[in-house]
Design a protein around this motif. Structure first.
Motif, PDB file in Angstrom:
ATOM      1  N   VAL A 161       6.970   6.702   8.760  1.00  0.00           N
ATOM      2  CA  VAL A 161       5.653   7.275   8.509  1.00  0.00           C
ATOM      3  C   VAL A 161       5.619   8.684   9.096  1.00  0.00           C
ATOM      4  O   VAL A 161       6.512   9.075   9.850  1.00  0.00           O
ATOM      5  CB  VAL A 161       4.521   6.424   9.129  1.00  0.00           C
ATOM      6  CG1 VAL A 161       4.403   5.085   8.439  1.00  0.00           C
ATOM      7  CG2 VAL A 161       4.756   6.222  10.627  1.00  0.00           C
ATOM      8  N   ARG A 218       0.837  -1.205   0.000  1.00  0.00           N
ATOM      9  CA  ARG A 218       0.000   0.000   0.000  1.00  0.00           C
ATOM     10  C   ARG A 218       0.871   1.255   0.000  1.00  0.00           C
ATOM     11  O   ARG A 218       0.604   2.207  -0.740  1.00  0.00           O
ATOM     12  CB  ARG A 218      -0.906  -0.042   1.225  1.00  0.00           C
ATOM     13  CG  ARG A 218      -1.907   1.095   1.318  1.00  0.00           C
ATOM     14  CD  ARG A 218      -2.911   0.829   2.422  1.00  0.00           C
ATOM     15  NE  ARG A 218      -2.278   0.678   3.737  1.00  0.00           N
ATOM     16  CZ  ARG A 218      -2.229  -0.449   4.425  1.00  0.00           C
ATOM     17  NH1 ARG A 218      -2.761  -1.568   3.932  1.00  0.00           N
ATOM     18  NH2 ARG A 218      -1.648  -0.506   5.610  1.00  0.00           N
ATOM     19  N   GLN A 219       1.927   1.264   0.804  1.00  0.00           N
ATOM     20  CA  GLN A 219       2.752   2.461   0.927  1.00  0.00           C
ATOM     21  C   GLN A 219       3.610   2.722  -0.303  1.00  0.00           C
ATOM     22  O   GLN A 219       4.022   3.864  -0.530  1.00  0.00           O
ATOM     23  CB  GLN A 219       3.617   2.374   2.189  1.00  0.00           C
ATOM     24  CG  GLN A 219       2.804   2.595   3.459  1.00  0.00           C
ATOM     25  CD  GLN A 219       3.581   2.386   4.733  1.00  0.00           C
ATOM     26  OE1 GLN A 219       3.204   1.589   5.577  1.00  0.00           O
ATOM     27  NE2 GLN A 219       4.671   3.115   4.906  1.00  0.00           N
ATOM     28  N   GLN A 258      -0.084  10.587   8.305  1.00  0.00           N
ATOM     29  CA  GLN A 258      -0.354   9.204   7.899  1.00  0.00           C
ATOM     30  C   GLN A 258      -0.849   8.380   9.085  1.00  0.00           C
ATOM     31  O   GLN A 258      -1.753   7.546   8.929  1.00  0.00           O
ATOM     32  CB  GLN A 258       0.912   8.576   7.311  1.00  0.00           C
ATOM     33  CG  GLN A 258       1.296   9.125   5.948  1.00  0.00           C
ATOM     34  CD  GLN A 258       2.659   8.638   5.489  1.00  0.00           C
ATOM     35  OE1 GLN A 258       3.559   8.394   6.294  1.00  0.00           O
ATOM     36  NE2 GLN A 258       2.831   8.499   4.193  1.00  0.00           N
ATOM     37  N   ALA A 298       1.094   6.937  -2.986  1.00  0.00           N
ATOM     38  CA  ALA A 298       2.445   6.650  -2.500  1.00  0.00           C
ATOM     39  C   ALA A 298       3.213   7.959  -2.383  1.00  0.00           C
ATOM     40  O   ALA A 298       2.992   8.902  -3.148  1.00  0.00           O
ATOM     41  CB  ALA A 298       3.161   5.689  -3.442  1.00  0.00           C
ATOM     42  N   TRP A 307       9.844   7.486  -0.780  1.00  0.00           N
ATOM     43  CA  TRP A 307       9.737   6.676   0.440  1.00  0.00           C
ATOM     44  C   TRP A 307      10.458   5.349   0.268  1.00  0.00           C
ATOM     45  O   TRP A 307      10.307   4.666  -0.742  1.00  0.00           O
ATOM     46  CB  TRP A 307       8.266   6.412   0.778  1.00  0.00           C
ATOM     47  CG  TRP A 307       8.092   5.620   2.054  1.00  0.00           C
ATOM     48  CD1 TRP A 307       7.969   6.116   3.303  1.00  0.00           C
ATOM     49  CD2 TRP A 307       8.032   4.186   2.184  1.00  0.00           C
ATOM     50  NE1 TRP A 307       7.841   5.092   4.223  1.00  0.00           N
ATOM     51  CE2 TRP A 307       7.884   3.895   3.560  1.00  0.00           C
ATOM     52  CE3 TRP A 307       8.103   3.127   1.277  1.00  0.00           C
ATOM     53  CZ2 TRP A 307       7.793   2.597   4.039  1.00  0.00           C
ATOM     54  CZ3 TRP A 307       8.027   1.825   1.756  1.00  0.00           C
ATOM     55  CH2 TRP A 307       7.867   1.569   3.122  1.00  0.00           C
ATOM     56  N   MET A 312       1.514  -0.241   9.582  1.00  0.00           N
ATOM     57  CA  MET A 312       2.266   0.553   8.610  1.00  0.00           C
ATOM     58  C   MET A 312       3.732   0.142   8.673  1.00  0.00           C
ATOM     59  O   MET A 312       4.173  -0.454   9.647  1.00  0.00           O
ATOM     60  CB  MET A 312       2.125   2.042   8.919  1.00  0.00           C
ATOM     61  CG  MET A 312       0.721   2.584   8.724  1.00  0.00           C
ATOM     62  SD  MET A 312       0.524   4.275   9.348  1.00  0.00           S
ATOM     63  CE  MET A 312       0.321   3.913  11.093  1.00  0.00           C
TER      64      MET A 312
END
Length: 666
Positions: A592, A262-263, A596, A447, A451, A588
């Motif tokens: 982060v 997801r990230q 978030q 996104a 990252w 997560m």
């Protein structure tokens, strides 16, 4: 490692292993491969009607790609010879390496390859449908295409099954990784996405070998406008065991892998059908917008769409007023204009009016779902459905927005018709629930550019700190903890409570140290006015007395832990003694940000309890986010820290206090 270009897009192919060689030759011939195929066999003069060469040294030149279909021990020797002669790369088909308890043999293979790329070992091969080059020893379900998606799998059988799809997905490449001893997932995926004829990427992943490299791949794919969708196995203990025994992959935890995907902006789906349908959308339209409309000629279908879409969180916003007014003019007063829209059957067969309705509705949204199940051709006449299909095509052409014909059941849409529509840029989706899952996935997660996860550390032994030690660590990071005294015995803490430099105010919490889960061990006593009359706790290695925290409006669980694949994970959820029962958490991957974290907390089922439900005071979630940021930074900066769990953090309307701490250090 050298480029994968020659291996993936060869002009010359060598094949070893008589039976497997014949299969590769036949598949290349069927697919119209225009290059040279050279069988290699020590005693056969020809294989599959082609001249066979007695050895690699006898080949006209170093081949671009080689299918090695010999046993694992001979494979090592062949790879060494190919690397020395400058071959472009090889498929290592044989099994029996690390996945079978032979890591030393796999290490020899890696050394033999040197800079030459190899797929595998324990790998079925690669199919290039763009150029007709098949290093593939079996049947397949694909056809030549000019452009299409790439499929990569760590399971050969999974991708073989997907290759037999009858859903009109144009496939450009099929590739297997096997044990990924030399060429990793990100390496192979990047090489395929670099082909301008590839439109999107579908993955079946058992384990990610390099999370940072995968994150980099996902960012490059976004820059190219090419979506990635994945099935990630290993979400249960049984599937992790299966993955390990199959490809020796390190699966990582299910929640962590989903958070990671997801990230980095990769869509995750649950089944091959969902993967294929999502890829069809990405191939045709790219990323979808979130504002959807749905049209059907039945109230039952409209209701079914709404019901099945709800678990996916799909949005069907109200009809914009100009669109509502125009639809009212076309459909008349009997039809209720809503989204999803049941346009009834008044306009069925009326091409111009149907086109007007379909186009008008789509104009107010990002994409449209059009429920249509043409009758089966062997027993019925589907011609009456053509005006509706033509209207869908016209709506997309007029609005330049995705108009998606959706068959409520997969078998209800003819493959030939779906392929014809796909060739014209219209994506037909098969099976309503699968289609809705695919539409959600094709919206693709957001996104953050740049990252990357922190570096993962190998799994190792760790020791648990006492709660007193753990809270001292938290306090050093600026996390609020209750005022306390500790000691080896009850008498010692009682004495410190009475005469120590730290003055505590009743009521007190008395805790026994040395327990990972004190409540279950009966090692927590609350609301004590004093320690008078308290008895020793069996198994306690010491005692901690704290001021009880008052004024809390919520209990939150916070956990940070090392992950052998993704670095550090952060888990947040509703805490307290019922945390496991509630199972209301979100995970997560570090790093982060505070926004978030707060967004993630809003995704909890019980978020309303933190947000002033029925007049309750709102919990200070910003304080929770601050604790998470402080402790995440602490763990990222100290490789010795393995795990920090606080259950619970007592959250007040202003501020939050960590009243428990489980800390493990290597």
């Amino acid at each position: 490692m050298k480029s994968l270009d020659r291996l993936l897009r060869p002009k010359t192919i060598a094949v070893l292993g008589a039976g497997w060689a014949l299969n590769v030759i036949e598949q290349c011939r069927k697919m119209g491969f225009a290059g040279q195929v050279w069988p290699v066999h020590p005693s056969k003069a020809e294989i599959g009607g082609l001249r066979a060469y007695a050895s690699l040294a006898n080949l006209p030149e170093a081949p671009d790609a080689v299918f090695i279909g010999v046993n694992r021990f001979a494979t090592v020797e062949v790879v060494a010879e190919l690397a020395a002669m400058g071959a472009g790369g090889a498929i290592c088909f044989a099994s029996g390496w690390t996945e079978a308890g032979e890591p030393e043999l796999q290490a020899r293979l890696i050394a033999a390859a040197g800079e030459m790329p190899i797929l595998g070992p324990n790998c079925y091969g690669v199919i290039n449908y763009l150029d007709g080059a098949l290093l593939w020893p079996d049947q397949h379900g694909g056809v030549r295409v000019d452009r299409g998606v790439a499929l990569i799998s760590q399971s050969s059988n999974i991708v073989i099954n997907m290759g037999m799809q009858k859903r009109a997905l144009p496939v450009a490449y099929v590739a297997c990784l096997g044990n990924a001893a030399v060429v990793g997932l990100a390496d192979l995926a990047g090489a395929l996405l670099a082909d301008p004829r590839v439109t999107a990427l579908g993955l079946y992943i058992e384990g990610i070998d390099d999370a940072a490299a995968f994150a980099d791949l996902a960012e490059r794919a976004r820059a190219m406008g090419k979506g990635i969708v994945a099935i990630k196995s290993g979400k249960t203990e049984l599937s992790r065991v299966a993955a390990a025994s199959h490809t020796a992959s390190l699966a990582g935890g299910g929640a962590a892998s989903s958070a990671f995907l997801r990230q980095v902006g990769v869509a995750e789906v649950n089944s091959p059908s969902e993967l294929i349908e999502t890829l069809k959308i990405l191939h045709t339209h790219g990323r979808l917008g979130a504002r959807l409309c749905s049209l059907s000629c039945s109230g039952g279908e409209a209701g079914l769409v709404a019901d099945l879409a709800a678990p996916f969180g799909l949005e069907f916003p109200p009809v914009p007023e100009p669109v509502r007014a125009r639809l009212g003019e076309i459909l008349g007063p009997i039809v209720t204009v809503a989204n999803p829209l049941d346009y009834h059957t008044f306009i069925w067969g009326d091409g111009p009016r149907t086109t007007d309705v379909f186009t008008t509705m789509l104009s107010g949204y990002d994409a449209g779902i059009y429920i249509i199940d043409p009758p089966r051709r062997d027993r019925c006449d589907p011609s009456g459905y053509q005006p509706a299909l033509d209207a869908i095509v016209a709506a997309q052409a007029a609005t330049r927005k995705p108009a998606l014909p959706v068959a409520s059941m997969a078998e209800n849409f003819d493959e030939a018709v779906a392929m014809e529509l796909m060739a014209r840029g219209f994506c037909t989706l098969m099976g309503l629930e699968t289609a809705l899952a695919a539409i959600k996935a094709a919206q693709l997660p957001e996104a953050v550019a740049g990252w990357r996860p922190v570096a993962a550390l190998p799994e190792r032994e760790s020791r648990m700190l006492s709660e007193a030690e753990g809270k001292a660590l938290l306090a050093s990071a600026g996390v609020a903890v209750p005022a306390s005294v500790s000691g080896a015995t009850l008498a010692e803490v009682a004495a410190r409570l009475q005469g120590g430099r730290v003055r505590l105010s009743a009521p007190y919490a008395l805790k026994g140290l040395g327990f990972a889960h004190k409540t279950e061990a009966g090692a927590v006593r609350l609301a004590l006015a004093s320690l008078a009359g308290q008895t020793e706790m069996a198994g306690a290695t010491g005692y901690l007395v704290e001021e009880m925290v008052t004024g809390a409006v919520a209990e939150v669980l916070l956990g940070l832990r090392r992950d052998p694949v993704y670095g550090i994970t952060l888990t947040l959820g509703m805490g307290g003694v019922t945390a496991e029962v509630l199972a209301d958490t979100v995970t997560m991957v570090w790093p982060v940000t505070a926004p978030q974290i707060e967004t993630a907390l809003r995704g909890l089922r019980l978020w309303p309890l933190l947000d002033g439900y029925r007049g309750r005071a709102r919990a200070d979630v910003a304080a929770v986010a601050e604790i998470a940021l402080r402790l995440g930074a602490l763990m990222a900066g100290d490789d010795a820290l393995e795990e920090i769990e606080i259950n619970p953090i007592l959250v007040r309307p202003e501020g939050a206090v960590a009243v428990d701490a489980l800390v493990r250090k290597a």
